[in-house]
Design an enzyme around this catalytic site. Structure first.
Site, short mmCIF file in Angstrom:
data_model
loop_
_atom_site.label_atom_id
_atom_site.label_comp_id
_atom_site.label_asym_id
_atom_site.label_seq_id
_atom_site.Cartn_x
_atom_site.Cartn_y
_atom_site.Cartn_z
N ASP A 200 0.81 -1.21 0.00
CA ASP A 200 0.00 0.00 0.00
C ASP A 200 0.85 1.27 0.00
O ASP A 200 0.67 2.14 0.84
CB ASP A 200 -0.91 -0.06 1.25
N GLU A 444 3.19 -8.40 7.04
CA GLU A 444 1.93 -9.02 6.61
C GLU A 444 2.06 -9.99 5.45
O GLU A 444 1.37 -9.86 4.43
CB GLU A 444 0.90 -7.93 6.27
N TYR A 497 -7.01 -3.21 12.33
CA TYR A 497 -7.74 -1.98 11.98
C TYR A 497 -9.21 -2.14 12.33
O TYR A 497 -10.08 -2.11 11.46
CB TYR A 497 -7.53 -1.68 10.49
N GLU A 533 0.69 -1.77 14.17
CA GLU A 533 -0.08 -0.81 13.37
C GLU A 533 -1.49 -0.73 13.93
O GLU A 533 -2.06 -1.75 14.32
CB GLU A 533 -0.21 -1.24 11.89
#
Ligand code: GCB
Length: 639
Positions: A200, A444, A497, A533
């Protein structure tokens, strides 16, 4: 203690797997450095197969003779420099060139002249005066070539340096990517292709870090490795110097304190220096003088027939220890809690190019925030940045470019072999930085896939063999029960998230889901955990109360909901929290991104959003709680 000293000794044999060192070029009484930053001639090879430059040997003459060129600054990504969208999104070979005149004494004195590229993304081939001198795979680590011999062949010629750089990614590159040709001629023109990636951030390309020429004598200090420890008030600096270009040489090492006073010395190429009344290297906000650095001056004397050589290299050394228990991360035997950020090398116009005003601004913001650490998400950052971390006491989790490993074909032997080589290069470059406290081998990956077990077992074992002194991790987003690599890491790093990629708008689920996440992972692995994160996008200036997604209020509340759980768990086994992200950054275009990723607590131009103030208050409070702060830094922060 005995055990720890033995471990100190073990650190070296394994650390020298690559056959040359990669010391940061520094000037000294025996070495000169010449920066080749500034404007280079540039051309993208727009031929259909992107191969015209090689077919027509563009490296054999000046680039301007074989076609049109434009000015291109180095260091910088080329993507955002012009108004041309096809250059921004270009995939394939681009060509850089410049001429340089070197001082005559570099030629006549028989010095080694080394050309060093700090980094170029992704694959590079380098020629000097039309002769290929090196090639390198990988976008975030330096590479070098000795060019003195070539320059001496015709001292009247200026030195023409040509560098071809290709940003094409494959399933075996790090990060991986694929080229997809679109063959439906009713929808796409002839030859149309795209590059697919699973990460990303914008795949910026070009020469991203300084290009330098530097000299050394023929016999020179090729590498230095230090590992440090202490016992009571005595610091221990285990060192190893490797020499090239001389069959026999004498080495003198002198360790100097900040005031330039010698605190220990030796005439052996390896050994242990003892430092009485040691000043340890401490993180920012953990001590009144963080980032204490000694200087290890290495002086080499060699003789070859009637010639004698002297080489001098000074390496900054911070004396500190790292240990990990099942619930704590210890620096100098004191619990360390990571309250920090994830970053990117990213900014307007220069993309990923090293830019000193930006670097210094970012350090000022990090210190303003009360952050004590960052992760080099998702690739190794410039050495210049790590040197700043050493000096300011900012703790670093140093990450490889292993991001987006999602396709099962990227777990094969070719990928693994390359990943191991990248870890060799990374550890070789960064092993001596006291700020680097942990290696992260990936971000990840598809860790639930079966081949991930062998892949990560091999990768982590290899990294530990390279450097037994630092813990190793990778950053996961997978399910705790299916993660194949977790048994091999020292610290669990988890990204999540909640109420962003799922349960949108439901801030109230965060505490429950986060609590479950921590209990599940700790329950299964009994290892300390970093929330590596968490965050939410906020478009600066967008407001809504009650909060809705993409507003500054929503981002703030996501953070606050996470913080309530961190505060319960940090008393147990959670050893850190790293916000995603320090600043907004560019990504590829897509319906989930509004001119890039907006999860920054600062905008891309480094202005604070509301969340930055929440975090600042929290980080200074956390720092204050450790009780080690001197009065002048007590909360509220004075900066
Ligand atoms: C992640 C990735 C990071 C992304 C972030 C996001 O999990 O590690 O590279 O930018 O999420 O914002 O989606």
């Amino acid at each position: 203690m005995m055990l720890r000293v033995l471990w100190l000794f073990a650190a070296f044999d394994a650390a020298l797997l690559l056959d040359t060192g990669m010391l940061f070029p520094r000037e000294s009484s025996s070495r000169e450095v010449k920066a080749l930053n500034g404007l280079w001639a540039f051309r993208a090879d727009r031929s259909p197969n992107r191969n015209q430059g090689f077919e027509r040997a563009w490296y054999k003459s000046s680039l301007a003779e074989t076609g049109p060129v434009i000015d291109m600054p180095v260091p910088a990504s080329y993507n955002d420099i012009t108004q041309d969208a096809t250059l921004r999104d270009f995939i394939g070979w681009v060509w850089y060139e410049r001429e340089v005149t070197v001082p005559a004494r570099w030629i006549t004195d028989g010095l080694r002249v080394v050309l060093r590229v700090g980094s170029a993304h992704y694959y590079s081939v380098v020629w000097v005066n039309g002769v290929k001198v090196t090639e390198h795979e990988g976008g975030h680590l330096p590479f070098e070539a000795e060019i003195g011999t070539l320059l001496r062949e015709d001292p009247t010629m200026p030195c023409r340096i040509t560098i071809a750089v290709n940003n094409t990614l494959t399933l075996q590159t790090l990060p991986p990517g694929t080229i997809q040709y679109m063959n439906d001629r009713t929808r796409y023109p002839d030859g149309f292709f795209v590059q697919n990636i699973n990460f990303d951030f914008f795949n910026y390309a070009g020469i991203h870090r300084p290009v330098l020429l530097y000299t050394t004598p023929k016999a020179y200090v090729d590498d230095i490795t230090v590992v440090t420890d202490f016992l009571d008030n005595t610091g221990l600096v285990r060192y190893n110097v490797s020499v090239q270009g001389a069959s026999s040489a004498t080495v003198k090492v002198t360790l100097m304190d900040k005031g330039g006073h010698c605190v220990a010395s030796s005439t052996e190429p390896s050994g242990v220096l003892k430092v009485v009344d040691v000043s340890l290297w401490w993180p920012y906000l953990m001590h009144e003088s963080p980032g204490y650095l000694y200087s290890l001056e290495v002086r080499l004397m060699a003789a070859d027939g009637s010639s004698t050589y002297e080489d001098v290299y000074a390496l900054p050394v911070g004396i500190r220890t790292i240990n990990v228990t099942s619930t704590q991360f210890l620096i100098n035997n004191k619990p360390f809690y990571f309250h920090g950020v994830n970053k990117h090398e990213d900014a307007d116009i220069r993309g990923k190019g090293l830019d000193w005003p930006l670097v210094v601004k970012d350090f000022n913001l990090i210190k303003w925030l009360g952050a004590n650490s960052f992760r080099t998400s998702h690739y190794p950052y410039a050495e210049e940045i790590l040197q700043m971390c050493d000096r300011h006491g900012i703790v670093v989790i140093d990450e490889s470019p292993g991001v987006g490993i999602k396709d099962i074909r990227s777990f094969g032997n070719a990928s693994l072999t390359h990943h191991l080589a990248v870890m060799d290069e990374l550890v070789r470059r960064d092993k001596n930085h006291p700020s680097v406290v942990m290696w992260s081998v990936a971000n990840e990956p598809a860790a639930e896939m079966n081949p991930a077990e062998y892949y990560f077992k091999t990768l982590i074992t290899h990294t530990k063999a390279l450097d037994p002194t630092r813990p190793v991790t990778y950053v996961t987003y997978s399910n705790y029960a299916r993660d194949k690599g977790a048994p091999f890491v020292d610290v669990i790093c988890i990204n999540s998230y909640f109420s962003w990629y799922h349960d949108q708008g439901h801030l109230e689920v965060i505490p429950l889901q986060l609590n479950t996440q921590f209990e599940d992972w700790y329950g299964k692995y009994k290892k300390p955990i970093i929330q590596s994160e968490y965050g939410a996008d906020a478009v600066a200036g967008l407001h809504n109360d009650p909060p809705v997604m993409f507003t500054e209020e929503y981002q703030k509340e996501v953070l606050q909901n996470y913080h309530s759980v961190f505060d319960q768990k940090r008393k147990k086994y959670v050893i850190g929290e790293l916000i995603w992200n320090f600043a907004d950054f560019m990504t590829t275009q897509g319906i989930l991104r509004v001119v890039g990723n907006k999860k920054g607590i600062f905008t891309r131009q480094r202005q604070p959003k509301a969340a930055a103030f929440i975090l600042k208050e929290r980080y200074w409070r956390l720092a204050n709680e450790t009780g080690t702060l001197p009065l002048w830094t007590k909360y509220p922060c004075p900066l």
